[in-house]
Write a protein that holds these residues in place. Structure first.
Motif, PDB file in Angstrom:
ATOM      1  N   VAL A   1       0.861  -1.184   0.000  1.00  0.00           N
ATOM      2  CA  VAL A   1       0.000   0.000   0.000  1.00  0.00           C
ATOM      3  C   VAL A   1       0.893   1.227   0.000  1.00  0.00           C
ATOM      4  O   VAL A   1       1.864   1.293   0.765  1.00  0.00           O
ATOM      5  CB  VAL A   1      -0.933   0.022   1.238  1.00  0.00           C
ATOM      6  CG1 VAL A   1      -1.833   1.258   1.202  1.00  0.00           C
ATOM      7  CG2 VAL A   1      -1.777  -1.242   1.306  1.00  0.00           C
ATOM      8  N   SER A   2       0.566   2.190  -0.873  1.00  0.00           N
ATOM      9  CA  SER A   2       1.372   3.400  -0.986  1.00  0.00           C
ATOM     10  C   SER A   2       0.574   4.631  -0.584  1.00  0.00           C
ATOM     11  O   SER A   2      -0.645   4.666  -0.756  1.00  0.00           O
ATOM     12  CB  SER A   2       1.876   3.547  -2.429  1.00  0.00           C
ATOM     13  OG  SER A   2       2.695   4.691  -2.529  1.00  0.00           O
ATOM     14  N   VAL A   3       1.296   5.625  -0.059  1.00  0.00           N
ATOM     15  CA  VAL A   3       0.666   6.907   0.278  1.00  0.00           C
ATOM     16  C   VAL A   3       1.399   8.054  -0.412  1.00  0.00           C
ATOM     17  O   VAL A   3       2.630   8.115  -0.429  1.00  0.00           O
ATOM     18  CB  VAL A   3       0.627   7.165   1.811  1.00  0.00           C
ATOM     19  CG1 VAL A   3      -0.456   6.338   2.473  1.00  0.00           C
ATOM     20  CG2 VAL A   3       1.981   6.928   2.473  1.00  0.00           C
ATOM     21  N   ARG A   4       0.603   8.960  -0.983  1.00  0.00           N
ATOM     22  CA  ARG A   4       1.146  10.191  -1.549  1.00  0.00           C
ATOM     23  C   ARG A   4       1.702  11.058  -0.411  1.00  0.00           C
ATOM     24  O   ARG A   4       1.288  10.883   0.746  1.00  0.00           O
ATOM     25  CB  ARG A   4      -0.001  11.003  -2.187  1.00  0.00           C
ATOM     26  CG  ARG A   4      -0.539  10.507  -3.502  1.00  0.00           C
ATOM     27  CD  ARG A   4      -1.667  11.476  -3.877  1.00  0.00           C
ATOM     28  NE  ARG A   4      -2.344  11.132  -5.101  1.00  0.00           N
ATOM     29  CZ  ARG A   4      -1.991  11.573  -6.327  1.00  0.00           C
ATOM     30  NH1 ARG A   4      -0.963  12.359  -6.485  1.00  0.00           N
ATOM     31  NH2 ARG A   4      -2.676  11.214  -7.387  1.00  0.00           N
ATOM     32  N   PRO A   5       2.540  12.049  -0.756  1.00  0.00           N
ATOM     33  CA  PRO A   5       3.100  12.901   0.309  1.00  0.00           C
ATOM     34  C   PRO A   5       2.047  13.525   1.223  1.00  0.00           C
ATOM     35  O   PRO A   5       2.274  13.639   2.432  1.00  0.00           O
ATOM     36  CB  PRO A   5       3.881  13.969  -0.465  1.00  0.00           C
ATOM     37  CG  PRO A   5       4.307  13.258  -1.713  1.00  0.00           C
ATOM     38  CD  PRO A   5       3.166  12.331  -2.058  1.00  0.00           C
ATOM     39  N   LYS A   6       0.888  13.895   0.700  1.00  0.00           N
ATOM     40  CA  LYS A   6      -0.107  14.588   1.557  1.00  0.00           C
ATOM     41  C   LYS A   6      -0.951  13.628   2.392  1.00  0.00           C
ATOM     42  O   LYS A   6      -1.723  14.063   3.244  1.00  0.00           O
ATOM     43  CB  LYS A   6      -1.047  15.436   0.691  1.00  0.00           C
ATOM     44  CG  LYS A   6      -0.388  16.702   0.186  1.00  0.00           C
ATOM     45  CD  LYS A   6      -1.429  17.721  -0.285  1.00  0.00           C
ATOM     46  CE  LYS A   6      -0.749  18.941  -0.872  1.00  0.00           C
ATOM     47  NZ  LYS A   6      -0.306  18.745  -2.265  1.00  0.00           N
TER      48      LYS A   6
END
Ligand code: DX5
Ligand code: ZN
Length: 220
Positions: A118-123
């Motif tokens: 699972v990936s998260v964007r910077p924000k």
């Protein structure tokens, strides 16, 4: 902490020298190869389809680390698993950060014999995911806005890495912490010290001798 793995991003491959660069990459100490899928909607860029993954898989011995930056994560998770992904990482935001949908898709990916990422964007905060790390094999923290290679490393993303490392160690989880964007010999040290065990690197690896670039990241 787990052994350090380097995952060169073939987004930065020089496509006028594809066969030479793939040979060099195949013989490098990189254990994974990072394959960025972009749909022109979730991010403003278009990259590879599943047939390209099938082709790369024929000539590369590495683990295929597929990062899908697409709106329809459920559909394309299966498309790229069918094409040979070994690790399939989708974006939390593509599922509106809905934890139950995220955990369901991870369970589905695992049921197909593939590591679930699972990936998260910077924000996007990483905090809600931390209590579900037993269901996530790879937590991919973006250290640039997803879409393009060659951007500057966002050092403040390391706070997310430190928090995830703390939770992983406290609970004995086996989740890998991967970081993606702006990794070079200097930012690799920062990422490693904050608790990353998997480093994606695109432009740094492909804009110089591939094998020595990978070794320089492993020596940090
Ligand atoms: C960006 C991609 C990255 C990119 C990294 O959206 O997810 O994997 O290839 O490239 P560099 O290492 O050049 O920042
Ligand atoms: Zn990526």
């Amino acid at each position: 902490m787990k052994k350090l793995i380097i995952s060169p991003s073939i987004l930065s491959l020089d496509y006028s020298k594809t066969s030479e660069q793939l040979k060099e990459l195949a013989n490098s100490k990189a254990e994974w190869v990072h394959f960025d899928v972009m749909d022109g909607h979730f991010v403003p860029n278009l990259t590879f389809g599943p047939d390209m993954l099938k082709g790369f898989k024929k000539v590369l011995p590495q683990v295929m680390d597929v990062h899908i930056m697409v709106e329809d994560a459920k559909k394309y998770a299966d498309v790229f698993i069918d094409a040979g992904a070994d690790v399939l990482t989708f974006h939390s935001e593509a599922l509106q950060n809905d934890l139950s949908a995220i955990c369901d898709l991870c369970a589905h990916i695992r049921s197909r014999g593939v590591l679930a990422g699972v990936s998260v964007r910077p924000k996007t905060s990483v905090e809600p995911l931390l209590q579900h790390l037993d269901q996530i094999d790879v937590l991919l923290i973006m250290s640039v806005e997803p879409g393009f290679g060659g951007q500057a490393f966002m050092e403040d993303m390391l706070e997310k890495v430190r928090r995830a490392r703390e939770v992983i160690e406290q609970n004995g989880y086996s989740t890998r912490i991967e970081i993606d964007g702006g990794i070079n010999d200097k930012t690799a040290v920062l990422a490693r010290n904050a608790g990353c065990d998997t480093l994606v690197a695109g432009s740094y690896v492909f804009k110089q001798d591939i094998q020595s670039a990978v070794e320089s990241l492993l020596c940090q």
